[in-house]
Design an enzyme around this catalytic site. Structure first.
Site, short mmCIF file in Angstrom:
data_model
loop_
_atom_site.label_atom_id
_atom_site.label_comp_id
_atom_site.label_asym_id
_atom_site.label_seq_id
_atom_site.Cartn_x
_atom_site.Cartn_y
_atom_site.Cartn_z
N SER A 125 0.78 -1.25 0.00
CA SER A 125 0.00 0.00 0.00
C SER A 125 0.81 1.29 0.00
O SER A 125 0.23 2.38 -0.12
CB SER A 125 -0.96 0.02 1.19
OG SER A 125 -2.08 -0.80 0.91
N LYS A 157 0.20 3.85 -2.71
CA LYS A 157 -0.80 4.92 -2.66
C LYS A 157 -0.20 6.33 -2.58
O LYS A 157 -0.88 7.31 -2.83
CB LYS A 157 -1.77 4.67 -1.50
CG LYS A 157 -2.62 3.41 -1.69
CD LYS A 157 -3.58 3.21 -0.53
CE LYS A 157 -4.55 2.06 -0.80
NZ LYS A 157 -4.03 0.75 -0.42
N SER A 196 -5.80 3.89 4.15
CA SER A 196 -5.34 2.97 3.10
C SER A 196 -6.51 2.27 2.40
O SER A 196 -6.43 1.10 2.03
CB SER A 196 -4.39 1.91 3.68
OG SER A 196 -3.62 1.33 2.65
#
Length: 464
Positions: free
Chosen positions: A68, A71, A126
């Site tokens: 993640s 991102k 997230s």
């Protein structure tokens, strides 16, 4: 007897002096060596965000799965192509095309949020559905958005990265390196909107179908939370990541006493991704420092000759850095032995730049700066006292000399180089005085005539 005692004392003095010499040089050598760290992460890096210098790396170019922390790139692309007040409608595909049990913010199909809301859900919680919805909003599809991410990565200088989706969910064609993620982190450090979002440790999403009363989401990066044992006040932004295959990943943006660094750990364990990051921050802020690049005439002259040979400049031209240059070195290290490597440049750079110069120490890039050449100006002076023209006395003055002199009259010389302390500033000011005086003597120009040259050059530029 007295002679023997004198000789004995002399030998002791010499022995102590020799020991002190060895000890002193050992300390200097230790201070000048690059620091190391013992980390759990399989790949890691810490980079100075101002100079771009890699202060420490472990397998920095090995491909790993980012999870993640992807991102961060997603947010940068969105911030470039969308307004924070844009409305984003969540499609069925955006909400349900995610791994079961993966991070989400309880957003449902048909919910409408602003880009600002979605970015908070993306970076704090997230939320994978937020990543999908933002991608669809900006590019029409996740696939098209991933291409935009790859273009941005290329623009930032990433060479070992390929993005397949906006969320970081596991895909064998979705990978990066610690070095590339540091470049992405440096770009995030320069994005005010990104930093503003990351400052908010909580954010409430309103008008959700599942939660009409709203859903308050919280920052998940524990080094930014004062109620956790991993809290570190130096960390100002960052992103966590985890999948079973990627392990724990973490990117952190930190600042201490005006100095900014980016850390990345990949393929780590919990909670080692936090302790490893702290070790990297301690290394950067305690064992390295930023210095203002000093004057190194020999190295600069060697570079000038290379540029002459390459046809970039003529033999008459001198070269200079367009701005004050900062470099990162081990704490207390000398600038002796620096090397300059010229590189061509394209894109958004100063108009007067010949190119970019990388500054190396022992083969390691410690900083860079744009370099320009001095332009020759032909000037004809008139002798006002005798009202007679001086016999076509063409005087060659370098543009840099004029700029330096003009800057000296305006700022007293020291401010041109932005010395890091008063002592350095005074030394540089004195050097500039001596150099300017010498140049004027060689050109046989008085202070008053020099001022006239500056004004004449300025008026000629205005006419053009």
């Amino acid at each position: 007897m007295k002679e023997k005692k004198g000789k004995s004392r002399g030998r002791i003095f010499l022995l102590l002096s020799f020991c002190f010499f060895i000890l002193f040089h050992s300390v200097v050598a230790m201070a000048a060596s690059w620091p190391t760290a013992d980390l759990t992460a399989e790949s890691a890096i810490v980079v100075d965000a101002e100079t771009g210098a890699v202060l420490y790396e472990k397998n920095g170019d090995v491909r790993e799965y980012p999870a993640s922390i992807t991102k961060v790139m997603t947010a940068l692309v969105v911030l470039e192509h969308a307004s924070l007040e844009d409305k984003v409608t969540f499609s069925h595909d955006a909400v349900y095309n995610v791994d079961r049990g993966s991070s989400n913010a309880q957003i449902e199909e048909g919910d409408v949020l602003t880009v600002n809301d979605c970015l908070h859900a993306l970076l704090l919680k997230s939320a994978n559905e937020a990543a999908n919805a933002l991608a669809e909003h900006v590019a029409g599809s996740r696939e098209a958005f991933a291409e935009m991410m790859n273009e941005k990565a290329k623009e930032l200088g990433c060479t070992g990265t390929h993005f397949q989706n906006p969320s970081g969910l596991q895909d064998e064609n979705h990978y990066t390196t610690a070095r590339d993620m540091a470049l992405i982190g440096m770009a995030a450090f320069q994005n005010k909107a990104f930093l503003e979002i990351e400052k908010n440790l909580s954010h409430t999403l309103g008008n959700l179908k599942r939660l009409p009363e709203g859903n308050t989401i919280y920052m998940e990066h524990k080094m930014m939370l004062s109620n956790t044992k991993f809290y570190d006040k130096r960390v100002v932004a960052g992103k966590t990541g985890y999948t079973q295959i990627a392990g724990n990943t973490l990117i952190s943006l930190a600042e201490d006493q005006g100095r900014k660094v980016v850390t990345v750990v990949l393929k780590d364990k919990n909670p080692s991704h936090y302790t490893d990051t702290k070790a990297l921050l301690d290394l950067a802020f305690s064992e390295t420092e930023n210095q203002t690049l000093g004057e190194h005439p020999g190295a600069l002259e060697a570079l000038r000759k290379e540029l002459v040979s390459a046809g970039k400049i003529t033999e008459e031209n001198k070269i200079h850095f367009l701005d004050t240059v900062k470099i990162s070195l081990p704490k207390g290290a000398s600038q002796d032995g620096l090397q300059y490597v010229f590189t061509d440049i394209e894109g958004d750079v100063p108009a007067s730049a010949l190119g970019k110069v990388q500054i190396l120490l022992d083969g390691k890039v410690v900083g860079s700066g744009y370099i320009g050449k001095d332009q020759n100006i032909q000037v004809i002076l008139n002798n006002k006292e005798t009202k007679k023209k001086v016999a076509v006395a063409a005087v060659t003055v370098s543009g840099f000399t004029i700029l330096a002199g003009f800057g000296f009259f305006l700022f007293g010389g020291g401010a041109l180089y932005g010395a890091k302390n008063l002592h350095d500033e005074r030394k540089r000011k004195k050097k500039w005085k001596e150099r300017r005086k010498k140049n004027l003597e060689e050109l046989q120009i008085s202070e008053e005539e020099f001022k006239i040259l500056v004004e004449k050059r300025k008026s000629e530029k205005k006419k053009k």
